[in-house]
Design a protein around this motif. Structure first.
Motif, PDB file in Angstrom:
ATOM      1  N   ASN A  78       0.105   7.068   6.464  1.00  0.00           N
ATOM      2  CA  ASN A  78       0.341   7.858   5.246  1.00  0.00           C
ATOM      3  C   ASN A  78       1.028   7.038   4.154  1.00  0.00           C
ATOM      4  OD1 ASN A  78       3.144   7.906   5.691  1.00  0.00           O
ATOM      5  ND2 ASN A  78       3.195  10.047   6.315  1.00  0.00           N
ATOM      6  N   GLU A  79       1.283   7.699   3.033  1.00  0.00           N
ATOM      7  CA  GLU A  79       1.832   7.038   1.847  1.00  0.00           C
ATOM      8  C   GLU A  79       3.218   6.437   2.078  1.00  0.00           C
ATOM      9  OE1 GLU A  79      -0.753  10.532   0.451  1.00  0.00           O
ATOM     10  OE2 GLU A  79       0.670  10.168   2.071  1.00  0.00           O
ATOM     11  N   ARG A  80       3.923   6.902   3.097  1.00  0.00           N
ATOM     12  CA  ARG A  80       5.263   6.388   3.403  1.00  0.00           C
ATOM     13  C   ARG A  80       5.252   5.332   4.511  1.00  0.00           C
ATOM     14  NH1 ARG A  80       8.409  10.276   5.497  1.00  0.00           N
ATOM     15  NH2 ARG A  80       6.650  11.614   5.941  1.00  0.00           N
ATOM     16  N   GLY A  81       4.037   4.954   4.947  1.00  0.00           N
ATOM     17  CA  GLY A  81       3.943   3.927   5.982  1.00  0.00           C
ATOM     18  C   GLY A  81       4.089   4.452   7.394  1.00  0.00           C
ATOM     19  N   ILE A  82       3.913   5.756   7.570  1.00  0.00           N
ATOM     20  CA  ILE A  82       4.035   6.379   8.891  1.00  0.00           C
ATOM     21  C   ILE A  82       2.643   6.538   9.507  1.00  0.00           C
ATOM     22  CG2 ILE A  82       4.837   8.436  10.159  1.00  0.00           C
ATOM     23  CD1 ILE A  82       7.100   6.892   8.765  1.00  0.00           C
ATOM     24  N   VAL A  83       2.521   6.196  10.781  1.00  0.00           N
ATOM     25  CA  VAL A  83       1.258   6.371  11.490  1.00  0.00           C
ATOM     26  C   VAL A  83       1.021   7.866  11.688  1.00  0.00           C
ATOM     27  CG1 VAL A  83       0.006   5.951  13.649  1.00  0.00           C
ATOM     28  CG2 VAL A  83       1.472   4.147  12.680  1.00  0.00           C
ATOM     29  N   ARG A  84      -0.019   8.385  11.100  1.00  0.00           N
ATOM     30  CA  ARG A  84      -0.401   9.791  11.263  1.00  0.00           C
ATOM     31  C   ARG A  84      -1.339   9.955  12.442  1.00  0.00           C
ATOM     32  NH1 ARG A  84       3.270  12.174  10.713  1.00  0.00           N
ATOM     33  NH2 ARG A  84       4.403  11.858   8.817  1.00  0.00           N
ATOM     34  N   LEU A  85      -2.133   8.918  12.727  1.00  0.00           N
ATOM     35  CA  LEU A  85      -3.017   8.959  13.888  1.00  0.00           C
ATOM     36  C   LEU A  85      -3.292   7.534  14.341  1.00  0.00           C
ATOM     37  CD1 LEU A  85      -4.657  10.798  15.778  1.00  0.00           C
ATOM     38  CD2 LEU A  85      -6.571  10.544  14.223  1.00  0.00           C
ATOM     39  N   ALA A  86      -3.106   7.288  15.628  1.00  0.00           N
ATOM     40  CA  ALA A  86      -3.438   6.001  16.246  1.00  0.00           C
ATOM     41  C   ALA A  86      -4.555   6.276  17.242  1.00  0.00           C
ATOM     42  CB  ALA A  86      -2.222   5.418  16.954  1.00  0.00           C
ATOM     43  N   ARG A 108     -10.907   7.529  -4.583  1.00  0.00           N
ATOM     44  CA  ARG A 108     -10.559   8.646  -5.485  1.00  0.00           C
ATOM     45  C   ARG A 108      -9.530   9.580  -4.861  1.00  0.00           C
ATOM     46  NH1 ARG A 108     -15.956   8.156  -6.803  1.00  0.00           N
ATOM     47  NH2 ARG A 108     -16.710   9.706  -5.317  1.00  0.00           N
ATOM     48  N   GLN A 109      -9.543   9.655  -3.545  1.00  0.00           N
ATOM     49  CA  GLN A 109      -8.610  10.530  -2.835  1.00  0.00           C
ATOM     50  C   GLN A 109      -7.301   9.829  -2.481  1.00  0.00           C
ATOM     51  OE1 GLN A 109     -11.436  11.467   0.294  1.00  0.00           O
ATOM     52  NE2 GLN A 109     -11.752  13.511  -0.553  1.00  0.00           N
ATOM     53  N   GLY A 110      -7.157   8.583  -2.910  1.00  0.00           N
ATOM     54  CA  GLY A 110      -5.907   7.858  -2.680  1.00  0.00           C
ATOM     55  C   GLY A 110      -5.815   7.139  -1.353  1.00  0.00           C
ATOM     56  N   MET A 111      -6.953   6.793  -0.764  1.00  0.00           N
ATOM     57  CA  MET A 111      -6.936   6.077   0.513  1.00  0.00           C
ATOM     58  C   MET A 111      -7.626   4.723   0.385  1.00  0.00           C
ATOM     59  SD  MET A 111      -8.105   7.133   4.374  1.00  0.00           S
ATOM     60  CE  MET A 111      -9.829   6.623   4.281  1.00  0.00           C
ATOM     61  N   ASP A 112      -7.001   3.713   0.952  1.00  0.00           N
ATOM     62  CA  ASP A 112      -7.548   2.364   0.999  1.00  0.00           C
ATOM     63  C   ASP A 112      -7.957   2.025   2.436  1.00  0.00           C
ATOM     64  OD1 ASP A 112      -7.174   1.350  -1.748  1.00  0.00           O
ATOM     65  OD2 ASP A 112      -5.076   1.776  -1.337  1.00  0.00           O
ATOM     66  N   VAL A 113      -8.727   0.970   2.582  1.00  0.00           N
ATOM     67  CA  VAL A 113      -9.198   0.497   3.878  1.00  0.00           C
ATOM     68  C   VAL A 113      -8.844  -0.970   4.017  1.00  0.00           C
ATOM     69  CG1 VAL A 113     -11.245   0.045   5.311  1.00  0.00           C
ATOM     70  CG2 VAL A 113     -11.144   2.125   3.901  1.00  0.00           C
ATOM     71  N   ILE A 114      -8.395  -1.345   5.199  1.00  0.00           N
ATOM     72  CA  ILE A 114      -8.226  -2.749   5.568  1.00  0.00           C
ATOM     73  C   ILE A 114      -8.938  -2.904   6.909  1.00  0.00           C
ATOM     74  CG2 ILE A 114      -6.625  -4.627   6.120  1.00  0.00           C
ATOM     75  CD1 ILE A 114      -4.436  -2.996   4.625  1.00  0.00           C
ATOM     76  N   TYR A 152       0.818  -1.221   0.000  1.00  0.00           N
ATOM     77  CA  TYR A 152       0.000   0.000   0.000  1.00  0.00           C
ATOM     78  C   TYR A 152       0.850   1.270   0.000  1.00  0.00           C
ATOM     79  CZ  TYR A 152      -4.162  -2.788   0.753  1.00  0.00           C
ATOM     80  OH  TYR A 152      -5.187  -3.692   0.599  1.00  0.00           O
ATOM     81  N   ARG A 153       2.176   1.121  -0.033  1.00  0.00           N
ATOM     82  CA  ARG A 153       3.037   2.311  -0.079  1.00  0.00           C
ATOM     83  C   ARG A 153       2.652   3.163  -1.274  1.00  0.00           C
ATOM     84  NH1 ARG A 153       7.642   1.948   3.482  1.00  0.00           N
ATOM     85  NH2 ARG A 153       6.577   1.188   5.337  1.00  0.00           N
ATOM     86  N   GLY A 154       2.634   4.479  -1.067  1.00  0.00           N
ATOM     87  CA  GLY A 154       2.209   5.394  -2.110  1.00  0.00           C
ATOM     88  C   GLY A 154       0.732   5.739  -2.007  1.00  0.00           C
ATOM     89  N   ARG A 155       0.016   5.053  -1.091  1.00  0.00           N
ATOM     90  CA  ARG A 155      -1.401   5.349  -0.842  1.00  0.00           C
ATOM     91  C   ARG A 155      -1.611   5.489   0.661  1.00  0.00           C
ATOM     92  NH1 ARG A 155      -4.936   5.151  -4.758  1.00  0.00           N
ATOM     93  NH2 ARG A 155      -6.690   4.502  -3.457  1.00  0.00           N
ATOM     94  N   LYS A 156      -2.622   6.226   1.037  1.00  0.00           N
ATOM     95  CA  LYS A 156      -2.998   6.333   2.442  1.00  0.00           C
ATOM     96  C   LYS A 156      -3.819   5.099   2.798  1.00  0.00           C
ATOM     97  CE  LYS A 156      -4.485  10.171   0.969  1.00  0.00           C
ATOM     98  NZ  LYS A 156      -4.967  11.439   0.519  1.00  0.00           N
ATOM     99  N   VAL A 157      -3.788   4.739   4.083  1.00  0.00           N
ATOM    100  CA  VAL A 157      -4.515   3.559   4.544  1.00  0.00           C
ATOM    101  C   VAL A 157      -5.247   3.871   5.849  1.00  0.00           C
ATOM    102  CG1 VAL A 157      -4.308   1.167   5.369  1.00  0.00           C
ATOM    103  CG2 VAL A 157      -2.838   1.968   3.510  1.00  0.00           C
ATOM    104  N   LEU A 158      -6.509   3.459   5.903  1.00  0.00           N
ATOM    105  CA  LEU A 158      -7.243   3.377   7.160  1.00  0.00           C
ATOM    106  C   LEU A 158      -7.196   1.908   7.552  1.00  0.00           C
ATOM    107  CD1 LEU A 158      -9.207   4.012   9.471  1.00  0.00           C
ATOM    108  CD2 LEU A 158     -11.077   3.912   7.800  1.00  0.00           C
TER     109      LEU A 158
END
Length: 184
Positions: free
Chosen positions: A154-162, A63-69, A29-35
């Motif tokens: 975030n796109e780099r694999g960094i936790v923006r919010l836990a 569309r905004q570049g975010m995926d969900v798992i 998922y690198r390069g995309r945001k993830v929830l």
């Protein structure tokens, strides 16, 4: 006590499969945001309502570049019967042994479950879930004391919010998730 993640940490990498046997790797998922949403068990009415809300927002998030798992502490057979019936367009992951929960420091708490039952807003969440078709259903062998958690990565694999929930019905708000998805 399991160590909880903090903002700015690298999200722990993992490899698993989704409900349909498709490989899931956080690295892919690198390069995309993830929830990354850790829910309770697959028959949990409030958790099913949460997935229902995710499905409603998912095309915009995509569309905004975010995926969900979405991860559940349930065996695959139960997931197919309950949450899997929603045919989510994003991966649903069975983690019955709670390996991913442990990796992300997601807790089990009888005290927080009792606080959920005592919370005045719980009845409205349960009523909303029931109105959407998700009944309070016991699930054989489930961890009833599991407390949810949400991670914005975030796109780099960094936790923006836990967000580690204080009670079962305490989830990261859609306002915060939508802002993250939009890049705000």
């Amino acid at each position: 006590m399991i160590r909880q993640l903090q903002q700015g940490m690298i999200a722990p990498a993992f490899r698993t499969v989704d409900l349909y046997g498709n490989p899931i790797s956080l690295e892919s998922y690198r390069g995309r945001k993830v929830l990354l949403a850790f829910l309770r068990f697959s028959a949990c009415a409030v958790c099913n309502l949460r997935v229902h809300h995710f499905i409603g927002r998912y095309s915009e998030w995509q569309r905004q570049g975010m995926d969900v798992i979405a991860i559940f502490e349930s065996p695959e057979e139960n997931m197919r019967r309950y949450v899997g019936a929603q045919n989510a367009p994003f991966p649903l992951v069975a983690d019955p042994q709670a390996h991913l929960y442990d990796l992300y420091g997601v807790e089990t708490s009888e005290e927080k479950l009792q606080a959920t039952m005592a919370d005045a807003n719980t009845k409205s969440f349960v009523a909303e879930a029931a109105a959407a078709g998700y009944a309070l259903t016991p699930e054989e062998g489930s961890n009833f004391n599991r407390i949810p958690a949400d991670f914005l990565i975030n796109e780099r694999g960094i936790v923006r919010l836990a967000h580690y929930s204080s009670i079962v019905t305490d989830h990261l708000s859609f306002t915060v998730i939508d802002s993250f998805a939009a890049g705000e």
